[in-house]
Design a protein around this motif. Structure first.
Motif, PDB file in Angstrom:
ATOM      1  N   LYS A 152      26.603  57.340  39.404  1.00 48.08           N
ATOM      2  CA  LYS A 152      27.362  56.305  40.108  1.00 48.08           C
ATOM      3  C   LYS A 152      27.177  56.460  41.613  1.00 48.08           C
ATOM      4  CE  LYS A 152      31.288  55.149  38.348  1.00 48.08           C
ATOM      5  NZ  LYS A 152      32.720  55.117  37.967  1.00 48.08           N
ATOM      6  N   ILE A 153      26.849  55.351  42.286  1.00 47.49           N
ATOM      7  CA  ILE A 153      26.680  55.358  43.739  1.00 47.49           C
ATOM      8  C   ILE A 153      27.410  54.173  44.358  1.00 47.49           C
ATOM      9  CG2 ILE A 153      24.400  56.455  43.528  1.00 47.49           C
ATOM     10  CD1 ILE A 153      23.184  53.729  44.370  1.00 47.49           C
ATOM     11  N   ASN A 154      27.692  54.269  45.644  1.00 47.13           N
ATOM     12  CA  ASN A 154      28.224  53.152  46.416  1.00 47.13           C
ATOM     13  C   ASN A 154      27.072  52.580  47.240  1.00 47.13           C
ATOM     14  OD1 ASN A 154      30.956  53.335  45.573  1.00 47.13           O
ATOM     15  ND2 ASN A 154      31.270  55.053  46.970  1.00 47.13           N
TER      16      ASN A 154
ATOM     17  N   ARG B  31      30.386  44.449  51.582  1.00 46.75           N
ATOM     18  CA  ARG B  31      31.182  45.495  50.934  1.00 46.75           C
ATOM     19  C   ARG B  31      30.242  46.464  50.242  1.00 46.75           C
ATOM     20  NH1 ARG B  31      31.895  45.499  45.388  1.00 46.75           N
ATOM     21  NH2 ARG B  31      31.305  43.626  44.210  1.00 46.75           N
ATOM     22  N   ASP B  32      30.774  47.611  49.889  1.00 43.82           N
ATOM     23  CA  ASP B  32      30.018  48.543  49.070  1.00 43.82           C
ATOM     24  C   ASP B  32      30.116  48.109  47.611  1.00 43.82           C
ATOM     25  OD1 ASP B  32      29.366  50.023  51.257  1.00 43.82           O
ATOM     26  OD2 ASP B  32      30.670  51.715  50.805  1.00 43.82           O
ATOM     27  N   VAL B  33      28.976  48.024  46.960  1.00 38.63           N
ATOM     28  CA  VAL B  33      28.925  47.684  45.538  1.00 38.63           C
ATOM     29  C   VAL B  33      28.757  48.976  44.743  1.00 38.63           C
ATOM     30  CG1 VAL B  33      27.677  46.439  43.741  1.00 38.63           C
ATOM     31  CG2 VAL B  33      27.890  45.440  46.027  1.00 38.63           C
TER      32      VAL B  33
ATOM     33  N   GLU C  14      35.091  44.863  41.418  1.00 38.75           N
ATOM     34  CA  GLU C  14      36.179  45.634  42.019  1.00 38.75           C
ATOM     35  C   GLU C  14      37.504  45.436  41.289  1.00 38.75           C
ATOM     36  OE1 GLU C  14      36.009  46.278  46.500  1.00 38.75           O
ATOM     37  OE2 GLU C  14      35.084  44.304  46.269  1.00 38.75           O
ATOM     38  N   ASP C  15      37.834  44.188  41.007  1.00 40.38           N
ATOM     39  CA  ASP C  15      39.049  43.876  40.253  1.00 40.38           C
ATOM     40  C   ASP C  15      38.868  42.486  39.655  1.00 40.38           C
ATOM     41  OD1 ASP C  15      39.866  41.883  42.229  1.00 40.38           O
ATOM     42  OD2 ASP C  15      40.574  43.550  43.463  1.00 40.38           O
ATOM     43  N   VAL C  16      39.843  42.059  38.865  1.00 38.64           N
ATOM     44  CA  VAL C  16      39.709  40.802  38.124  1.00 38.64           C
ATOM     45  C   VAL C  16      39.558  39.603  39.055  1.00 38.64           C
ATOM     46  CG1 VAL C  16      40.880  39.223  36.550  1.00 38.64           C
ATOM     47  CG2 VAL C  16      40.935  41.678  36.104  1.00 38.64           C
ATOM     48  N   GLU C  17      40.344  39.559  40.118  1.00 42.44           N
ATOM     49  CA  GLU C  17      40.273  38.420  41.034  1.00 42.44           C
ATOM     50  C   GLU C  17      38.933  38.371  41.767  1.00 42.44           C
ATOM     51  OE1 GLU C  17      43.559  38.285  43.683  1.00 42.44           O
ATOM     52  OE2 GLU C  17      45.048  37.987  42.096  1.00 42.44           O
ATOM     53  N   LYS C  18      38.447  39.530  42.213  1.00 38.39           N
ATOM     54  CA  LYS C  18      37.165  39.568  42.917  1.00 38.39           C
ATOM     55  C   LYS C  18      36.014  39.317  41.955  1.00 38.39           C
ATOM     56  CE  LYS C  18      38.773  42.515  46.674  1.00 38.39           C
ATOM     57  NZ  LYS C  18      38.656  43.817  47.362  1.00 38.39           N
ATOM     58  N   ARG C  19      36.182  39.713  40.693  1.00 29.95           N
ATOM     59  CA  ARG C  19      35.162  39.400  39.680  1.00 29.95           C
ATOM     60  C   ARG C  19      35.003  37.895  39.548  1.00 29.95           C
ATOM     61  NH1 ARG C  19      35.596  38.644  33.785  1.00 29.95           N
ATOM     62  NH2 ARG C  19      33.644  39.251  32.745  1.00 29.95           N
ATOM     63  N   ARG C  20      36.117  37.185  39.495  1.00 24.61           N
ATOM     64  CA  ARG C  20      36.052  35.734  39.382  1.00 24.61           C
ATOM     65  C   ARG C  20      35.385  35.124  40.611  1.00 24.61           C
ATOM     66  NH1 ARG C  20      38.279  31.762  36.340  1.00 24.61           N
ATOM     67  NH2 ARG C  20      38.606  29.741  37.336  1.00 24.61           N
ATOM     68  N   ALA C  21      35.716  35.628  41.788  1.00 25.25           N
ATOM     69  CA  ALA C  21      35.145  35.082  43.021  1.00 25.25           C
ATOM     70  C   ALA C  21      33.646  35.326  43.114  1.00 25.25           C
ATOM     71  CB  ALA C  21      35.847  35.699  44.232  1.00 25.25           C
TER      72      ALA C  21
ATOM     73  N   GLU D 214      18.721  42.695  47.952  1.00 28.29           N
ATOM     74  CA  GLU D 214      19.157  44.036  48.325  1.00 28.29           C
ATOM     75  C   GLU D 214      19.057  45.036  47.173  1.00 28.29           C
ATOM     76  OE1 GLU D 214      22.445  43.146  51.828  1.00 28.29           O
ATOM     77  OE2 GLU D 214      23.130  43.182  49.738  1.00 28.29           O
ATOM     78  N   ILE D 215      19.693  44.721  46.063  1.00 28.04           N
ATOM     79  CA  ILE D 215      19.776  45.701  44.968  1.00 28.04           C
ATOM     80  C   ILE D 215      18.423  45.888  44.295  1.00 28.04           C
ATOM     81  CG2 ILE D 215      20.852  46.200  42.737  1.00 28.04           C
ATOM     82  CD1 ILE D 215      23.365  44.771  43.795  1.00 28.04           C
TER      83      ILE D 215
END
Length: 248
Positions: A11-13, A21-23, A80-87, A106-107
């Motif tokens: 796991k990395i940031n 943001r960091d993914v 990150e969380d449910v709301e950010k997943r939707r966005a 990038e990735i």
């Protein structure tokens, strides 16, 4: 510099300027990893779920032991969380175009620079479940020559997806594997508690895809909108994308 251990989920940031943001990325290097060979890359949106609930890396290793699949590296994109997943994943999410752009610009370059990978579209597989399936399909439709293999587990489908399909160039290069459960006609969404029907729109998506000249495989399975139903499909899914021209 990152250090990656074979046979483990590393796991990395990853700092994304596009997403600002960091993914969190989970990168699985197979047990028999060696710099002497090149690897296909399997990118999993909802990466933590693919590893934790789907155990996709264990399925891969079992298939690898019996020489049923080629060498591959797995990269999980976390939300990150449910709301950010939707966005960032929803077809109408305000940040979803940024997710698509970050994956391509990038990735992917980071993975190609870090590991001995095949630098061709048909050696890159995008996978996703539900909303993660939507963003996987949108990424493939946006960059079909860069990501030309995509596997979908019950994706959310709407007008935005339809428009991308109709506008997609190089459809002959894109291979799509698509599955939806018969139990998804009426199920309760875990976040809101509302009832939803994923079967009907996925059948509509099936009809649209079939009309546009993609290489395409469609599956309806007995099960619902959950990892308990999706996990048994992963073996066939991996063999579909990783069993051609096997290199030992």
């Amino acid at each position: 510099m990152y250090e990656f251990q074979p046979g483990r989920i590393n796991k990395i940031n990853f700092p994304s300027e596009i997403l600002e943001r960091d993914v969190t990325l989970s990168i699985y290097i197979p047990k028999d990893f060696t710099e002497l060979f090149k690897y296909k890359v399997v990118f999993c949106f909802d990466g933590a779920d693919f590893f934790s609930f789907g155990r996709i890396h264990r399925t891969y290793e079992s298939l690898r032991e019996t020489n049923e699949v080629e060498r591959a590296i797995f990269v999980g994109f976390h939300y990150e969380d449910v709301e950010k997943r939707r966005a960032e994943f929803h077809p109408q999410g305000e940040r979803t175009p940024l997710t698509v752009k970050a994956m391509a610009n990038e990735i992917l370059p980071f993975i190609d620079q870090t590991f001995p990978t095949f630098k061709v579209g048909n050696a890159r597989i995008l996978l996703g479940d539900s909303l993660a399936g939507s963003v996987a399909l949108m990424t493939a439709l946006s960059y079909p020559r860069i990501f030309s293999q995509v596997g979908l587990l019950s994706p959310q489908h709407d007008e935005n997806i339809k428009v991308l399909i109709e506008r997609c160039q190089y459809t002959e290069q894109l291979s799509i594997w698509h599955a939806v459960g018969l139990g998804e006609a009426d199920f309760k969404l875990p976040t809101s508690g509302k009832r939803a029907d994923f079967l009907t729109p996925n059948r509509e998506l099936n009809q649209i895809i079939e009309q546009h000249g993609f290489t395409y495989q469609y599956v309806e399975f007995d099960g619902g909108h959950q990892w308990k139903s999706w996990k048994p499909l992963l073996s066939d899914l991996l063999k579909h994308f990783l069993s051609d021209n096997i290199s030992f």
